[in-house]
Write an enzyme that holds these catalytic residues in place. Structure first.
Site, mmCIF file in Angstrom:
data_model
loop_
_atom_site.group_PDB
_atom_site.id
_atom_site.type_symbol
_atom_site.label_atom_id
_atom_site.label_comp_id
_atom_site.label_asym_id
_atom_site.label_seq_id
_atom_site.Cartn_x
_atom_site.Cartn_y
_atom_site.Cartn_z
ATOM 1 N N ARG A 48 -13.525 7.305 3.303
ATOM 2 C CA ARG A 48 -14.313 6.120 3.672
ATOM 3 C C ARG A 48 -14.822 6.152 5.105
ATOM 4 O O ARG A 48 -15.778 5.483 5.442
ATOM 5 C CB ARG A 48 -13.461 4.860 3.477
ATOM 6 N N TYR B 189 -7.734 1.027 17.846
ATOM 7 C CA TYR B 189 -8.878 0.163 18.177
ATOM 8 C C TYR B 189 -8.578 -1.326 17.952
ATOM 9 O O TYR B 189 -9.459 -2.161 18.077
ATOM 10 C CB TYR B 189 -10.166 0.620 17.479
ATOM 11 N N SER C 124 -22.751 -7.516 4.067
ATOM 12 C CA SER C 124 -22.859 -8.875 3.521
ATOM 13 C C SER C 124 -21.659 -9.666 4.044
ATOM 14 O O SER C 124 -20.661 -9.079 4.481
ATOM 15 C CB SER C 124 -22.829 -8.827 1.988
ATOM 16 N N GLY D 67 0.832 -1.213 0.000
ATOM 17 C CA GLY D 67 0.000 0.000 0.000
ATOM 18 C C GLY D 67 0.860 1.255 0.000
ATOM 19 O O GLY D 67 0.453 2.301 0.523
#
Ligand code: HXC
Ligand code: NAP
Length: 292
Positions: A208, A156, A113, A22
């Site tokens: 996002r 987190y 989903s 990345g």
């Protein structure tokens, strides 16, 4: 001296050939830039070769360093193996890995989903596992040491977080892998550490996690005791140190870099900072009177 300035001495990463997954955008790009400035050679990988090549060209021009851009979806083990093979044929050897690639978005968990949940687990946990296992096997077989792994997790990873449950689940797994391998692979000269960043503005994360006007509504700077977000150079400084031989005795560590944000949300009485100074005289008097 300012926290936005580069920290390590020139040449601190000379001899380090590092893969940053990345590495074409966001924090991965910032780490790549600084590693190059310190003398490392860097392989940047992600799914989008065009983006990677653009970053590689820009950073080579800016730093005069050596960058190899390789398309590699970390979800697929055979792509990671192929990527390593190409990287070794270009640079001779690889002795560092930064597991930085990630996928994430906010959503109530019950709306996801099974495939959506899997997508995040596959990029973050399986992807970090694929790169770690491929590099670990290579280092052990070829007796390349010292070698260093750095995993980019989040705060987190240990607190958990609502609305990003696949990411929290996956990052917790990466944290466990970091500490487990720190012990198991120390005998091969491979160390394994992690950084847990708080909020650092990047397009990938902000689009996002704070889409639309959420950026203003949930301004991360406001829920930070330092009242600011992180600067990329701060994280790059820490990452460079942890990838350098100066950090040789640091193994199995997870360094939080969040300005105290997660503790700010956790401390029972932290909100009392909203009480104005003048009111403390009155409160103190009330408490003392009660004691009498
Ligand atoms: C619900 C969603 C969704 C959303 C995607 N899906 N977005 N479900 N809400 N907002 C579902 C899709 O419908 C699909 O399920 C499944 O997820 C896969 O989606 P694709 O778009 O096909 O996946 P893909 O092309 O592989 O893209 C992966 C991605 C994307 C994770 C969805 O966002 C991405 O490429 N991200 C990479 C960069 C990134 O996320 N950076 C942020 C890192 S920040 P169905 O069932 O319909 O097929 C971070 C920590 C920040 O990690 C911490 C801050 C403090
Ligand atoms: P980013 O720019 O979106 O970085 C994520 C990178 O992962 C992208 O370059 C993306 O490239 C790559 N990637 C995604 N899926 C991939 C896959 N399947 N295979 C290979 N590469 C893939 O976001 P960022 O904010 O810089 O995040 C970098 C790291 O920091 C992540 O681990 C993130 O969890 C962590 N982090 C960020 C923050 C923050 O505030 N920014 C806070 C805590 C932790 P392609 O799309 O080209 O594949």
């Amino acid at each position: 001296m300012k926290y936005t300035e580069p920290m390590l001495r020139d040449g601190a990463l000379e001899g380090k050939n590092i893969i940053i997954t990345g590495g074409g955008s966001g924090l991965g790009k910032s780490m790549t830039r600084y590693f190059l400035q310190l003398g490392a050679k860097v392989v940047i990988t992600s799914r989008n070769l065009e983006k990677l090549q653009k970053t590689a060209d820009e950073l080579m021009q800016e730093t005069g360093g050596d960058v190899l851009a390789l398309a590699c979806d970390v979800r697929h083990y055979e792509q990671v193996e192929k990527m390593l093979e190409t990287a070794v044929s270009k640079f001779g050897y690889i002795n560092g890995l930064v597991n930085n690639a990630a996928g994430n978005f906010i959503s109530p968990t019950e709306r996801l989903s099974a495939h959506a949940f899997d997508t995040i687990i596959d990029i973050v946990l399986k992807g970090s596992k694929n790169a770690t296992l491929t590099l670990g096997k290579y280092w052990i077989k070829e007796q390349i040491n010292p070698a260093r792994i750095l995993n980019i997790v989040t705060t987190y990873a240990w607190t958990g977080s609502a609305y990003v449950v696949p990411s929290a689940t996956a990052k917790a797994g990466v944290l466990a892998m970091t500490r487990s391998l720190a012990v198991e692979w120390a005998k091969y000269g491979i160390s394994s550490n992690a950084i847990a960043p708080g909020p650092f503005p990047t397009k990938g994360a902000w689009d996002r996690l704070l889409p639309g006007d959420l950026k203003e509504k949930f301004d991360p700077a406001k829920k930070n005791p330092l009242k600011r977000v992180g600067e990329h150079q701060e994280l790059a400084n820490l990452a460079a140190y942890l990838m350098s031989d100066y950090a040789a005795y640091i193994n199995g560590e997870v360094v939080t870099i969040d300005g105290g944000e997660w503790l700010y949300g956790a401390g029972e009485f932290n909100q009392l900072e909203q009480i104005p100074e003048a009111m403390w005289d009155m409160l103190e008097a009330m408490i003392k009177k009660r004691k009498k």
